[in-house]
Motif scaffolding. Structure first.
Motif, PDB file in Angstrom:
ATOM      1  N   LEU A  27       0.813  -1.219   0.000  1.00  0.00           N
ATOM      2  CA  LEU A  27       0.000   0.000   0.000  1.00  0.00           C
ATOM      3  C   LEU A  27       0.847   1.269   0.000  1.00  0.00           C
ATOM      4  CD1 LEU A  27      -2.753  -1.011   2.581  1.00  0.00           C
ATOM      5  CD2 LEU A  27      -3.007  -0.797   0.094  1.00  0.00           C
ATOM      6  N   HIS A  28       2.116   1.149   0.309  1.00  0.00           N
ATOM      7  CA  HIS A  28       3.044   2.289   0.360  1.00  0.00           C
ATOM      8  C   HIS A  28       4.192   2.015  -0.611  1.00  0.00           C
ATOM      9  CE1 HIS A  28       0.847   2.560   4.146  1.00  0.00           C
ATOM     10  NE2 HIS A  28       1.044   3.859   4.042  1.00  0.00           N
ATOM     11  N   PRO A  29       3.945   2.210  -1.897  1.00  0.00           N
ATOM     12  CA  PRO A  29       4.946   1.832  -2.898  1.00  0.00           C
ATOM     13  C   PRO A  29       6.176   2.739  -2.955  1.00  0.00           C
ATOM     14  CG  PRO A  29       3.085   2.883  -3.960  1.00  0.00           C
ATOM     15  CD  PRO A  29       2.737   2.740  -2.494  1.00  0.00           C
ATOM     16  N   GLU A  30       6.159   3.892  -2.263  1.00  0.00           N
ATOM     17  CA  GLU A  30       7.345   4.742  -2.298  1.00  0.00           C
ATOM     18  C   GLU A  30       8.517   3.978  -1.680  1.00  0.00           C
ATOM     19  OE1 GLU A  30       4.920   6.325   1.280  1.00  0.00           O
ATOM     20  OE2 GLU A  30       4.520   5.444  -0.647  1.00  0.00           O
ATOM     21  N   ARG A  31       9.653   4.212  -2.210  1.00  0.00           N
ATOM     22  CA  ARG A  31      10.829   3.463  -1.770  1.00  0.00           C
ATOM     23  C   ARG A  31      11.262   3.930  -0.393  1.00  0.00           C
ATOM     24  NH1 ARG A  31      14.703   2.707  -6.815  1.00  0.00           N
ATOM     25  NH2 ARG A  31      16.039   2.323  -5.046  1.00  0.00           N
ATOM     26  N   PRO A  32      11.238   3.025   0.581  1.00  0.00           N
ATOM     27  CA  PRO A  32      11.607   3.432   1.939  1.00  0.00           C
ATOM     28  C   PRO A  32      13.104   3.669   2.083  1.00  0.00           C
ATOM     29  CG  PRO A  32      11.260   1.083   1.872  1.00  0.00           C
ATOM     30  CD  PRO A  32      10.895   1.613   0.510  1.00  0.00           C
ATOM     31  N   HIS A  33      13.442   4.435   3.085  1.00  0.00           N
ATOM     32  CA  HIS A  33      14.828   4.677   3.468  1.00  0.00           C
ATOM     33  C   HIS A  33      15.029   4.053   4.850  1.00  0.00           C
ATOM     34  CE1 HIS A  33      14.360   7.660   0.332  1.00  0.00           C
ATOM     35  NE2 HIS A  33      15.641   7.926   0.384  1.00  0.00           N
ATOM     36  N   THR A  34      16.251   3.970   5.269  1.00  0.00           N
ATOM     37  CA  THR A  34      16.570   3.621   6.644  1.00  0.00           C
ATOM     38  C   THR A  34      17.751   4.490   7.044  1.00  0.00           C
ATOM     39  OG1 THR A  34      16.823   1.804   8.224  1.00  0.00           O
ATOM     40  CG2 THR A  34      18.171   1.700   6.206  1.00  0.00           C
ATOM     41  N   SER A  35      18.203   4.330   8.258  1.00  0.00           N
ATOM     42  CA  SER A  35      19.307   5.168   8.732  1.00  0.00           C
ATOM     43  C   SER A  35      20.535   4.314   9.031  1.00  0.00           C
ATOM     44  CB  SER A  35      18.892   5.919   9.997  1.00  0.00           C
ATOM     45  OG  SER A  35      18.719   4.998  11.066  1.00  0.00           O
ATOM     46  N   ALA A  36      21.680   4.964   9.030  1.00  0.00           N
ATOM     47  CA  ALA A  36      22.913   4.288   9.418  1.00  0.00           C
ATOM     48  C   ALA A  36      22.787   3.784  10.852  1.00  0.00           C
ATOM     49  CB  ALA A  36      24.098   5.243   9.265  1.00  0.00           C
ATOM     50  N   LEU A  37      22.055   4.503  11.683  1.00  0.00           N
ATOM     51  CA  LEU A  37      21.817   4.080  13.065  1.00  0.00           C
ATOM     52  C   LEU A  37      21.059   2.757  13.096  1.00  0.00           C
ATOM     53  CD1 LEU A  37      21.739   4.626  16.145  1.00  0.00           C
ATOM     54  CD2 LEU A  37      19.643   5.919  15.741  1.00  0.00           C
ATOM     55  N   ALA A  38      19.994   2.629  12.292  1.00  0.00           N
ATOM     56  CA  ALA A  38      19.222   1.381  12.256  1.00  0.00           C
ATOM     57  C   ALA A  38      20.087   0.235  11.747  1.00  0.00           C
ATOM     58  CB  ALA A  38      17.981   1.554  11.389  1.00  0.00           C
ATOM     59  N   VAL A  39      20.906   0.492  10.741  1.00  0.00           N
ATOM     60  CA  VAL A  39      21.800  -0.543  10.215  1.00  0.00           C
ATOM     61  C   VAL A  39      22.783  -0.977  11.302  1.00  0.00           C
ATOM     62  CG1 VAL A  39      23.619  -1.046   8.521  1.00  0.00           C
ATOM     63  CG2 VAL A  39      21.553   0.180   7.808  1.00  0.00           C
ATOM     64  N   ALA A  40      23.317  -0.033  12.063  1.00  0.00           N
ATOM     65  CA  ALA A  40      24.250  -0.374  13.145  1.00  0.00           C
ATOM     66  C   ALA A  40      23.564  -1.236  14.206  1.00  0.00           C
ATOM     67  CB  ALA A  40      24.811   0.903  13.777  1.00  0.00           C
ATOM     68  N   GLU A  41      22.310  -0.917  14.534  1.00  0.00           N
ATOM     69  CA  GLU A  41      21.574  -1.730  15.504  1.00  0.00           C
ATOM     70  C   GLU A  41      21.372  -3.153  14.986  1.00  0.00           C
ATOM     71  OE1 GLU A  41      18.286   0.141  17.810  1.00  0.00           O
ATOM     72  OE2 GLU A  41      18.669   1.841  16.482  1.00  0.00           O
ATOM     73  N   VAL A  42      21.065  -3.293  13.705  1.00  0.00           N
ATOM     74  CA  VAL A  42      20.882  -4.616  13.106  1.00  0.00           C
ATOM     75  C   VAL A  42      22.211  -5.381  13.114  1.00  0.00           C
ATOM     76  CG1 VAL A  42      20.415  -5.831  10.933  1.00  0.00           C
ATOM     77  CG2 VAL A  42      18.880  -4.009  11.711  1.00  0.00           C
ATOM     78  N   LEU A  43      23.297  -4.724  12.724  1.00  0.00           N
ATOM     79  CA  LEU A  43      24.605  -5.382  12.707  1.00  0.00           C
ATOM     80  C   LEU A  43      25.038  -5.801  14.110  1.00  0.00           C
ATOM     81  CD1 LEU A  43      26.468  -3.198  10.063  1.00  0.00           C
ATOM     82  CD2 LEU A  43      25.474  -5.483   9.745  1.00  0.00           C
ATOM     83  N   THR A  44      24.700  -5.009  15.109  1.00  0.00           N
ATOM     84  CA  THR A  44      25.001  -5.371  16.496  1.00  0.00           C
ATOM     85  C   THR A  44      24.238  -6.624  16.891  1.00  0.00           C
ATOM     86  OG1 THR A  44      25.441  -3.073  17.077  1.00  0.00           O
ATOM     87  CG2 THR A  44      24.916  -4.568  18.890  1.00  0.00           C
ATOM     88  N   ALA A  45      22.967  -6.691  16.522  1.00  0.00           N
ATOM     89  CA  ALA A  45      22.158  -7.878  16.822  1.00  0.00           C
ATOM     90  C   ALA A  45      22.711  -9.104  16.104  1.00  0.00           C
ATOM     91  CB  ALA A  45      20.702  -7.638  16.433  1.00  0.00           C
ATOM     92  N   ILE A  46      23.127  -8.939  14.862  1.00  0.00           N
ATOM     93  CA  ILE A  46      23.699 -10.054  14.093  1.00  0.00           C
ATOM     94  C   ILE A  46      24.978 -10.558  14.766  1.00  0.00           C
ATOM     95  CG2 ILE A  46      24.875 -10.645  11.927  1.00  0.00           C
ATOM     96  CD1 ILE A  46      22.798  -8.845  10.498  1.00  0.00           C
TER      97      ILE A  46
END
Length: 134
Positions: A27-46
């Motif tokens: 329903l929201h076809p615009e291309r989402p963005h994320t932040s370097a902060l969110a990526v860092a949180e994901v990499l920390t969890a990984i």
């Protein structure tokens, strides 16, 4: 602009996103963005996973970042400092201060005039940030 918070990014990478999330993204076809902060949180969890899980999750993260989010990871830069400082002075309804990670995500959303896509909109209540749940 839609800005994916770390919890939504983690769900997308894990493949755990349920039917409701899939429908929401349709329903929201615009291309989402994320932040370097969110990526860092994901990499920390990984980094806390066992070796095989870490390999699979790392590969999935690399694929998502190189395809779906290519050139759409926004930095936390000097222009985010003013909104962060302003938001850091605010208190929650119970009189406590917001956690720094919450404030940083909110500052990014403010800086980029973005809606923060999060499964935890209650964490941002009182910050004046537009949040949407997937």
């Amino acid at each position: 602009m839609l800005l994916l918070d770390s919890d939504v990014l983690m769900d997308l990478l894990s493949g755990r996103n349920d039917q409701r999330q899939s429908e929401w993204f349709k329903l929201h076809p615009e291309r989402p963005h994320t932040s370097a902060l969110a990526v860092a949180e994901v990499l920390t969890a990984i980094g806390s996973l066992h070796e095989w899980e870490r390999f699979s999750a790392g590969k999935a993260t690399t694929t998502i970042l190189a395809t779906a989010l290519d050139r759409r990871v926004v930095p936390f830069d000097l222009d985010c400092a003013e909104p962060l400082a302003r938001l850091a002075r605010l208190k929650r309804a119970d009189g406590t201060y917001y956690p720094l990670a919450t404030l940083m995500s909110a500052a990014l959303a403010a800086r980029y005039s973005a809606e923060l896509v999060t499964g935890r909109p209650e964490e941002y209540a009182g910050l004046g940030i537009a949040t949407v749940s997937p």
